[in-house]
Design an enzyme around this catalytic site. Structure first.
Site, PDB file in Angstrom:
ATOM      1  N   GLU A  37      63.843  56.181  49.550  1.00  0.00           N
ATOM      2  CA  GLU A  37      63.836  54.876  50.206  1.00  0.00           C
ATOM      3  C   GLU A  37      64.927  53.932  49.704  1.00  0.00           C
ATOM      4  O   GLU A  37      65.519  53.175  50.489  1.00  0.00           O
ATOM      5  CB  GLU A  37      62.457  54.221  50.058  1.00  0.00           C
ATOM      6  CG  GLU A  37      61.388  54.784  50.968  1.00  0.00           C
ATOM      7  CD  GLU A  37      60.711  56.034  50.410  1.00  0.00           C
ATOM      8  OE1 GLU A  37      59.709  56.478  50.986  1.00  0.00           O
ATOM      9  OE2 GLU A  37      61.200  56.575  49.383  1.00  0.00           O
ATOM     10  N   GLU A  69      54.629  60.813  49.388  1.00  0.00           N
ATOM     11  CA  GLU A  69      53.494  59.941  49.072  1.00  0.00           C
ATOM     12  C   GLU A  69      52.178  60.606  49.457  1.00  0.00           C
ATOM     13  O   GLU A  69      51.170  60.457  48.747  1.00  0.00           O
ATOM     14  CB  GLU A  69      53.667  58.603  49.778  1.00  0.00           C
ATOM     15  CG  GLU A  69      54.916  57.868  49.320  1.00  0.00           C
ATOM     16  CD  GLU A  69      54.847  56.369  49.532  1.00  0.00           C
ATOM     17  OE1 GLU A  69      54.300  55.686  48.660  1.00  0.00           O
ATOM     18  OE2 GLU A  69      55.337  55.898  50.574  1.00  0.00           O
TER      19      GLU A  69
END
Length: 275
Positions: free
Chosen positions: A144, A124
């Site tokens: 995730e 990210e």
């Protein structure tokens, strides 16, 4: 400009190393190699303070973020995360997000020098940098979903815009690692550095091209790019850009210096930006 350390540079950093490889360029290396540069909450706040200082330091034009060791950053420090989660302590990140970058808007550009794994929050961070230079052995991953959580640092909408629905969906819902060459093919990476070459050195070369330009023009042009990237259409973003920023570049001395240098056939002598 000077490549010497600015007198007000951050001191006593525990999780990162900063240096100044060329005039106007800040190099930040995440320095937790034993943890594959995973970040504790404290490390995120430290990086956030470094990048806020970078934005406010007039002598600096562009930053590079990389990692010491084999990884760029593999996300949150799971030991701390699991311990805090059991105690009911939320992950309290800085306003600018994971690593001080994942939600960062900022004023000046940051180049990600991805030397290895950029997983979870590390991915990210990289996606929200202005440019990415990656080693051929680097990989990008949002794992995730394999852990029962979801990326919350802004990567999902950004990846959708950059790579398109099918590729973004594949990456986010399978959790599989994406190679540097794939990421470049998707339009998410600028340069892939082949084996035997140093990814930070290549990032510095790119940073030098940015630092050689008018610091006022770089800051303002980046604002115009962000307006288009962050949801505004061409008409609205161009209008707001013209209304909000054009006067500021005309008022600065660097515009006149650029024109004078062109007329006089010499290299421009830029002044530090006051924007």
């Amino acid at each position: 400009m000077s490549a010497t350390t600015p007198p007000n540079a951050p001191q006593g950093l525990q999780n990162s190393i900063i240096s100044f490889p060329d005039p106007g360029i800040l190099l930040v290396l995440i320095n937790r190699p034993k943890q594959l540069n995973s970040l504790t909450v404290e490390a995120s706040y430290e990086l956030d303070s470094v990048f806020q200082w970078f934005d406010n330091e007039p002598s600096l034009r562009v930053a590079i973020v990389g990692g010491v060791g084999k990884a760029f950053c593999v996300g949150a420090d799971l030991k701390q995360w699991m311990s805090n989660n059991k105690k009911g302590i939320p992950m309290d990140l800085p306003t600018n997000g994971f690593g001080g970058i994942s939600f960062r808007h900022g004023k000046k550009p940051i180049i990600a020098a991805v030397n290895g794994a950029a997983y979870g929050g590390g991915c990210e961070m990289a996606i929200n940098c202005d440019m990415i230079v990656a080693s051929a052995s680097a990989s990008f991953c949002l794992p995730e979903v394999k852990r029962g959580v979801t990326p919350f640092g802004g990567a999902l909408p950004r990846l959708m815009r950059i790579a398109g629905r099918q590729r973004a969906t594949e990456m986010a819902l399978t959790g599989r690692p994406v190679t540097a060459h794939e990421f470049k093919e998707w339009g998410a990476c600028n340069v892939v550095v082949e084996r035997g070459q140093d990814v930070v050195d290549r990032a510095v070369e790119l940073a030098k091209l940015v630092a050689a330009n008018s610091p006022d023009a770089v800051i303002i042009t980046r604002e115009g790019l962000k307006m288009g990237y962050e949801s505004l259409g061409v008409g609205d973003s161009s209008r707001l850009f013209l209304e909000g920023w054009s006067k500021r570049i005309y008022e600065g001395r660097n515009m006149q210096e650029g024109l004078d240098a062109f007329t006089e056939k010499r290299a421009p002598l830029w002044m530090d930006s006051k924007l």
